[in-house]
Scaffold this motif. Structure first.
Motif, PDB file in Angstrom:
ATOM      1  N   MET A  92       0.837  -1.203   0.000  1.00 20.25           N
ATOM      2  CA  MET A  92       0.000   0.000   0.000  1.00 20.25           C
ATOM      3  C   MET A  92       0.870   1.251   0.000  1.00 20.25           C
ATOM      4  SD  MET A  92      -3.001   1.255  -0.057  1.00 20.25           S
ATOM      5  CE  MET A  92      -4.456   0.575   0.694  1.00 20.25           C
ATOM      6  N   GLU A  93       1.964   1.200   0.731  1.00 17.94           N
ATOM      7  CA  GLU A  93       2.867   2.358   0.763  1.00 17.94           C
ATOM      8  C   GLU A  93       3.436   2.643  -0.625  1.00 17.94           C
ATOM      9  OE1 GLU A  93       4.334   1.800   5.370  1.00 17.94           O
ATOM     10  OE2 GLU A  93       5.758   1.448   3.735  1.00 17.94           O
ATOM     11  N   LYS A  94       3.811   1.562  -1.296  1.00 19.77           N
ATOM     12  CA  LYS A  94       4.370   1.710  -2.652  1.00 19.77           C
ATOM     13  C   LYS A  94       3.319   2.310  -3.583  1.00 19.77           C
ATOM     14  CE  LYS A  94       8.416  -0.346  -2.404  1.00 19.77           C
ATOM     15  NZ  LYS A  94       9.621   0.314  -2.855  1.00 19.77           N
ATOM     16  N   VAL A  95       2.101   1.805  -3.463  1.00 26.06           N
ATOM     17  CA  VAL A  95       1.008   2.280  -4.304  1.00 26.06           C
ATOM     18  C   VAL A  95       0.757   3.758  -4.025  1.00 26.06           C
ATOM     19  CG1 VAL A  95      -1.487   2.088  -4.626  1.00 26.06           C
ATOM     20  CG2 VAL A  95      -0.086   0.040  -4.622  1.00 26.06           C
ATOM     21  N   PHE A  96       0.889   4.114  -2.758  1.00 25.35           N
ATOM     22  CA  PHE A  96       0.672   5.490  -2.356  1.00 25.35           C
ATOM     23  C   PHE A  96       1.756   6.418  -2.919  1.00 25.35           C
ATOM     24  CE2 PHE A  96       0.488   9.108   0.463  1.00 25.35           C
ATOM     25  CZ  PHE A  96      -0.882   9.289   0.614  1.00 25.35           C
ATOM     26  N   ASP A  97       2.973   5.923  -2.924  1.00 25.30           N
ATOM     27  CA  ASP A  97       4.095   6.764  -3.355  1.00 25.30           C
ATOM     28  C   ASP A  97       4.163   6.979  -4.863  1.00 25.30           C
ATOM     29  OD1 ASP A  97       4.946   7.166  -0.857  1.00 25.30           O
ATOM     30  OD2 ASP A  97       6.568   5.693  -0.890  1.00 25.30           O
ATOM     31  N   TYR A  98       3.654   6.024  -5.611  1.00 29.63           N
ATOM     32  CA  TYR A  98       3.797   6.063  -7.064  1.00 29.63           C
ATOM     33  C   TYR A  98       3.073   7.283  -7.657  1.00 29.63           C
ATOM     34  CZ  TYR A  98       3.440   4.334 -11.874  1.00 29.63           C
ATOM     35  OH  TYR A  98       3.498   4.209 -13.230  1.00 29.63           O
ATOM     36  N   GLY A  99       3.518   7.722  -8.843  1.00 30.79           N
ATOM     37  CA  GLY A  99       2.967   8.957  -9.428  1.00 30.79           C
ATOM     38  C   GLY A  99       1.676   8.813 -10.226  1.00 30.79           C
ATOM     39  N   TRP A 100       1.270   7.604 -10.565  1.00 30.00           N
ATOM     40  CA  TRP A 100       0.031   7.326 -11.301  1.00 30.00           C
ATOM     41  C   TRP A 100      -0.233   8.243 -12.488  1.00 30.00           C
ATOM     42  CZ3 TRP A 100      -1.283   2.672 -10.432  1.00 30.00           C
ATOM     43  CH2 TRP A 100      -1.028   2.106  -9.176  1.00 30.00           C
TER      44      TRP A 100
ATOM     45  N   PRO B  32       6.793  -3.706 -11.751  1.00 28.99           N
ATOM     46  CA  PRO B  32       8.109  -3.148 -11.402  1.00 28.99           C
ATOM     47  C   PRO B  32       8.122  -1.623 -11.330  1.00 28.99           C
ATOM     48  CG  PRO B  32       8.325  -4.898 -13.014  1.00 28.99           C
ATOM     49  CD  PRO B  32       6.859  -4.700 -12.819  1.00 28.99           C
ATOM     50  N   ARG B  33       7.415  -0.947 -12.230  1.00 30.84           N
ATOM     51  CA  ARG B  33       7.484   0.530 -12.215  1.00 30.84           C
ATOM     52  C   ARG B  33       6.935   1.092 -10.902  1.00 30.84           C
ATOM     53  NH1 ARG B  33       2.978  -0.869 -14.655  1.00 30.84           N
ATOM     54  NH2 ARG B  33       1.065   0.300 -14.233  1.00 30.84           N
ATOM     55  N   ILE B  34       5.971   0.364 -10.309  1.00 26.07           N
ATOM     56  CA  ILE B  34       5.392   0.840  -9.057  1.00 26.07           C
ATOM     57  C   ILE B  34       6.242   0.369  -7.873  1.00 26.07           C
ATOM     58  CG2 ILE B  34       3.335   0.756  -7.588  1.00 26.07           C
ATOM     59  CD1 ILE B  34       1.826   0.118 -10.304  1.00 26.07           C
ATOM     60  N   ARG B  35       6.658  -0.885  -7.947  1.00 26.33           N
ATOM     61  CA  ARG B  35       7.449  -1.458  -6.860  1.00 26.33           C
ATOM     62  C   ARG B  35       8.773  -0.710  -6.707  1.00 26.33           C
ATOM     63  NH1 ARG B  35       8.879  -6.816  -8.730  1.00 26.33           N
ATOM     64  NH2 ARG B  35      10.613  -5.662  -9.602  1.00 26.33           N
ATOM     65  N   ASP B  36       9.397  -0.362  -7.838  1.00 26.69           N
ATOM     66  CA  ASP B  36      10.729   0.245  -7.770  1.00 26.69           C
ATOM     67  C   ASP B  36      10.681   1.768  -7.798  1.00 26.69           C
ATOM     68  OD1 ASP B  36      11.535  -2.345  -7.809  1.00 26.69           O
ATOM     69  OD2 ASP B  36      11.980  -2.359  -9.959  1.00 26.69           O
ATOM     70  N   PHE B  37       9.479   2.341  -7.783  1.00 32.92           N
ATOM     71  CA  PHE B  37       9.365   3.795  -7.842  1.00 32.92           C
ATOM     72  C   PHE B  37      10.077   4.427  -6.648  1.00 32.92           C
ATOM     73  CE2 PHE B  37       7.186   7.845  -7.092  1.00 32.92           C
ATOM     74  CZ  PHE B  37       7.280   8.399  -8.355  1.00 32.92           C
ATOM     75  N   GLY B  38      10.917   5.422  -6.932  1.00 35.83           N
ATOM     76  CA  GLY B  38      11.616   6.090  -5.838  1.00 35.83           C
ATOM     77  C   GLY B  38      12.872   5.366  -5.411  1.00 35.83           C
ATOM     78  N   GLU B  39      13.072   4.130  -5.926  1.00 31.95           N
ATOM     79  CA  GLU B  39      14.260   3.381  -5.515  1.00 31.95           C
ATOM     80  C   GLU B  39      15.536   3.997  -6.060  1.00 31.95           C
ATOM     81  OE1 GLU B  39      14.882   0.558  -3.611  1.00 31.95           O
ATOM     82  OE2 GLU B  39      12.835   0.603  -2.882  1.00 31.95           O
ATOM     83  N   HIS B  40      15.401   4.880  -7.075  1.00 30.13           N
ATOM     84  CA  HIS B  40      16.613   5.470  -7.635  1.00 30.13           C
ATOM     85  C   HIS B  40      17.296   6.365  -6.622  1.00 30.13           C
ATOM     86  CE1 HIS B  40      13.372   8.300  -8.449  1.00 30.13           C
ATOM     87  NE2 HIS B  40      14.275   9.225  -8.220  1.00 30.13           N
ATOM     88  N   THR B  41      16.556   6.742  -5.575  1.00 28.56           N
ATOM     89  CA  THR B  41      17.216   7.541  -4.552  1.00 28.56           C
ATOM     90  C   THR B  41      18.030   6.643  -3.628  1.00 28.56           C
ATOM     91  OG1 THR B  41      15.315   7.352  -3.122  1.00 28.56           O
ATOM     92  CG2 THR B  41      15.432   9.310  -4.492  1.00 28.56           C
ATOM     93  N   LYS B  42      17.819   5.338  -3.765  1.00 25.17           N
ATOM     94  CA  LYS B  42      18.592   4.389  -2.978  1.00 25.17           C
ATOM     95  C   LYS B  42      19.691   3.840  -3.888  1.00 25.17           C
ATOM     96  CE  LYS B  42      15.435   4.415   0.301  1.00 25.17           C
ATOM     97  NZ  LYS B  42      14.206   3.668   0.217  1.00 25.17           N
ATOM     98  N   VAL B  43      20.635   3.181  -3.291  1.00 26.89           N
ATOM     99  CA  VAL B  43      21.733   2.651  -4.081  1.00 26.89           C
ATOM    100  C   VAL B  43      21.309   1.349  -4.764  1.00 26.89           C
ATOM    101  CG1 VAL B  43      24.099   1.884  -4.021  1.00 26.89           C
ATOM    102  CG2 VAL B  43      23.323   3.696  -2.506  1.00 26.89           C
ATOM    103  N   GLN B  44      21.527   1.288  -6.042  1.00 30.72           N
ATOM    104  CA  GLN B  44      21.111   0.103  -6.796  1.00 30.72           C
ATOM    105  C   GLN B  44      22.331  -0.723  -7.201  1.00 30.72           C
ATOM    106  OE1 GLN B  44      18.134  -0.927  -7.997  1.00 30.72           O
ATOM    107  NE2 GLN B  44      16.883   0.691  -7.172  1.00 30.72           N
ATOM    108  N   GLY B  45      22.113  -1.985  -7.327  1.00 35.39           N
ATOM    109  CA  GLY B  45      23.054  -2.878  -8.001  1.00 35.39           C
ATOM    110  C   GLY B  45      24.496  -2.763  -7.559  1.00 35.39           C
ATOM    111  N   VAL B  46      24.746  -2.805  -6.272  1.00 35.90           N
ATOM    112  CA  VAL B  46      26.121  -2.816  -5.806  1.00 35.90           C
ATOM    113  C   VAL B  46      26.728  -4.156  -6.202  1.00 35.90           C
ATOM    114  CG1 VAL B  46      27.572  -2.804  -3.777  1.00 35.90           C
ATOM    115  CG2 VAL B  46      25.565  -1.363  -3.859  1.00 35.90           C
ATOM    116  N   ARG B  47      27.935  -4.111  -6.743  1.00 33.35           N
ATOM    117  CA  ARG B  47      28.469  -5.409  -7.149  1.00 33.35           C
ATOM    118  C   ARG B  47      29.089  -6.139  -5.974  1.00 33.35           C
ATOM    119  NH1 ARG B  47      33.876  -3.641 -10.214  1.00 33.35           N
ATOM    120  NH2 ARG B  47      33.743  -1.439  -9.710  1.00 33.35           N
ATOM    121  N   VAL B  48      29.046  -7.444  -6.038  1.00 35.12           N
ATOM    122  CA  VAL B  48      29.559  -8.224  -4.924  1.00 35.12           C
ATOM    123  C   VAL B  48      30.729  -9.106  -5.354  1.00 35.12           C
ATOM    124  CG1 VAL B  48      27.520  -8.188  -3.473  1.00 35.12           C
ATOM    125  CG2 VAL B  48      27.685  -9.857  -5.297  1.00 35.12           C
ATOM    126  N   ALA B  49      31.268  -8.828  -6.518  1.00 37.21           N
ATOM    127  CA  ALA B  49      32.486  -9.539  -6.923  1.00 37.21           C
ATOM    128  C   ALA B  49      33.509  -8.497  -7.315  1.00 37.21           C
ATOM    129  CB  ALA B  49      32.192 -10.459  -8.095  1.00 37.21           C
TER     130      ALA B  49
END
Ligand SMILES: Nc1ncnc2c1ncn2[C@@H]1O[C@H](COP(=O)(O)OP(=O)(O)OP(=O)(O)O)[C@@H](O)[C@H]1O
Ligand SMILES: [Mg+2]
Length: 550
Positions: A407-415, A446-463
């Motif tokens: 619900m939070e994700k749905v709320f945050d998304y821009g629709w 995905p567009r709703i689930r990952d909305f706003g995630e760009h402000t978080k760090v994505q895809g840190v490599r682990v190798a």
């Protein structure tokens, strides 16, 4: 106060956990200020990759050992002012890193990275450790494997570790702050909610929708033309129907015509009808929609797409109440209420000369503007419930609902697609969630689930090299942080927990301050000699900045 349960879903925290685990083979324990561990529950299978931690958690009394330990360290740190430190672990000769989680300067919890071994560990120390673990009732072979797998970590690497553990605690703080801000906002919005939550089949109790409802009430009995404007999928058609069904014409027809779906000739004969022989294929007289809707309502959707010729014909209906079927010589009287809708800027079209001004004023006697969903987010929970309930009833399945996080994700998304997009998403979720009564956030598009995630760090490599991975993480965090804080380095440095000078050095190192260069150039061109950050390099000594070793 902090929503500890949710933390394991936070992308950055998971990534940091992954990095700490793959580089230092250590586990992360997240506890509240009393030492209660939240990310490894008693009796539940733990997902830590550290074998020793896993074995201890699974052993009888093992969870208590860890929780007693976190309780004890939290107690100790509650009274000192250190925010991070290296401490002895819960098992002999193991070490841990302890970092505080502080909100408004109050100690609310801890992140503990355990276990790792000190660099100076002797083989006798190791044997003692193994013995202690075996004494917990754990299989000796497993113990051997678990202890041998631990890393002995020297000074330089301990600093990396500390930095990472601190990042975890900072992320928890940021997450909590974000939630608090959002809750404040929802509460503020809820205060503005009106009493009416629907108008016919329209759902919404936000202030903007209340305004729409009271306007609709006012025009109920009038016969004037109404123009309904609003973005795609905001519910213009619903409003048109509501206007008709609340008017004295409600027992007569309401006909809906999408003006953009016809070419000019077809629309002409569709709306006004034709007489036999008017054109090839016109084998008999045909009544147009205006005649069919006599005494009722006609809703002309996408009115902005009407050709200039058609605009003239429509103007005549509105002014004289007569229509002229294609090929006919005599006009006929009709009594039809006209409603129109558009998502175009008709006013602008009038200025551009593509829409007739006289027609514009004729159809725009009353304008109902439907607010975009993003401007009335407080309606989202109501709409979500409405569509889910409706969907469940249609499918004959038990009532479902969205998990809090979903619900939070749905709320945050821009629709951008407004209510229609929301409705489609809910229908999709009902299908995907199969039997589960609780719809989880993972199922969101995905567009709703990952909305706003760009402000978080994505895809840190682990190798690859640890240093590179850390630098990449650091660079991304600084880059995103600069954007987020609008290049406010003091604020960002505070957020990142490093000195301002330290941050500036890093910004230089990663070449991130393009804006500064651009601004300096612009300022110089404008004759202003002092760019905003002129003195950046002369403040602080960078002393508390962790220098990378290794
Ligand atoms: N306030 C609302 N309450 C419940 N359902 C709504 C609401 N607004 C829109 N809908 C639903 O969303 C969908 C789109 O609504 P509608 O077709 O009325 O929008 P529209 O503004 O005419 O869209 P478009 O610009 O694409 O023509 C419909 O299925 C409608 O039932
Ligand atoms: Mg429509």
């Amino acid at each position: 106060m902090i929503n500890w349960e949710e933390l394991k879903h936070i992308h950055v925290i998971r990534k940091l956990d992954e990095i700490l685990s793959s580089w230092f083979n250590t586990a992360i324990l997240i506890s509240d200020g009393h030492g209660t561990i939240y990310n490894h529950k008693k009796g539940q299978k733990s997902d830590t990759k550290n074998l020793l931690c896993q074995l201890v958690l699974q052993s009888p009394g093992g969870h208590e050992i860890l929780e007693n330990y976190t309780t004890q360290v939290c107690g100790k740190f509650a009274t000192n002012d250190k925010s991070i430190d290296i401490v002895d672990g819960p098992l002999p000769n193991t070490k841990a890193i302890f970092a505080k989680v502080k909100i408004d300067n109050e100690f609310l919890g801890a992140v503990v990275a355990w276990p790792f071994l000190p660099a100076e560990l002797t083989s006798a120390d190791k044997t003692a450790l193994k013995k202690a673990v075996v004494a917990l009732g754990i299989n000796a072979n497993d113990v051997e494997k678990a202890v041998e797998g631990l890393k002995a970590i020297g000074d330089g690497n301990v600093r990396y570790m500390q930095e990472l553990v601190q990042l975890v605690s900072q992320e928890i703080e940021t997450f909590h702050q974000e939630i608090t801000t959002r809750e404040d906002r929802i509460n503020a919005l809820n205060k503005e909610l009106g009493t009416r939550y629907r108008y016919d089949s329209m759902i919404g109790k936000s202030k903007p929708m209340q305004d729409v409802y009271s306007l609709l009430d006012k025009i109920k009995t009038s016969d004037s033309t109404v123009m309904i404007s609003g973005e795609n999928g905001t519910g213009k058609e619903l409003i048109a129907k509501a206007i008709h069904f609340n008017s004295p014409r409600k027992d007569k027809a309401v006909l809906i015509v999408n003006c953009s779906a016809f070419n000019e000739n077809l629309l002409d004969s569709e709306l006004f009808g034709h007489v036999k022989g008017a054109f090839t294929g016109a084998v008999k007289d045909k009544k147009g929609l205006f005649e069919a809707a006599d005494k009722g309502t006609i809703f002309l959707d996408e009115i902005g797409d009407m050709s200039p010729t058609m605009q003239v014909k429509l103007l005549r209906v509105l002014q004289e109440g007569t229509i002229l079927p294609v090929g006919a010589t005599e006009s006929r009287k009709v009594d039809v209420r006209v409603l129109t809708a558009t998502n175009k800027d008709l006013k602008q079209m009038v200025e551009d000369g593509t829409f007739r001004e006289d027609l514009y004023y004729r159809i725009n006697v009353i304008n109902v503007h439907v607010p975009a969903l993003r401007d009335r987010k407080e309606d989202i929970p109501l709409l979500v419930e409405h569509f889910i309930t409706k969907g469940c009833q249609e499918k004959g399945i038990p009532q479902k609902r969205l998990a809090k996080r979903a619900m939070e994700k749905v709320f945050d998304y821009g629709w951008p697609g407004n209510v229609r997009e929301l409705q489609n998403e809910m229908e999709r979720l009902l299908v995907l969630s199969s039997e589960d009564p609780m719809i989880a956030a993972d199922l969101l598009s995905p567009r709703i689930r990952d909305f706003g995630e760009h402000t978080k760090v994505q895809g840190v490599r682990v190798a690859g090299k640890l240093k590179d991975a850390l630098e990449e993480l650091e660079k991304t965090m600084i880059k995103e942080g600069l954007k987020r804080t609008n290049w406010n380095k003091s604020r960002l440095a505070k957020e990142l927990g490093i000195s301002r000078a330290g941050l500036i050095m890093k910004v230089e190192k990663y070449g991130l301050d393009k804006r500064r260069i651009a601004m300096a150039a612009a300022a110089a061109a404008a004759g202003d000699k002092t760019p905003a950050d002129e003195n950046d390099f002369y403040e602080d000594d960078g002393g508390d900045d962790l220098e990378k070793v290794g």
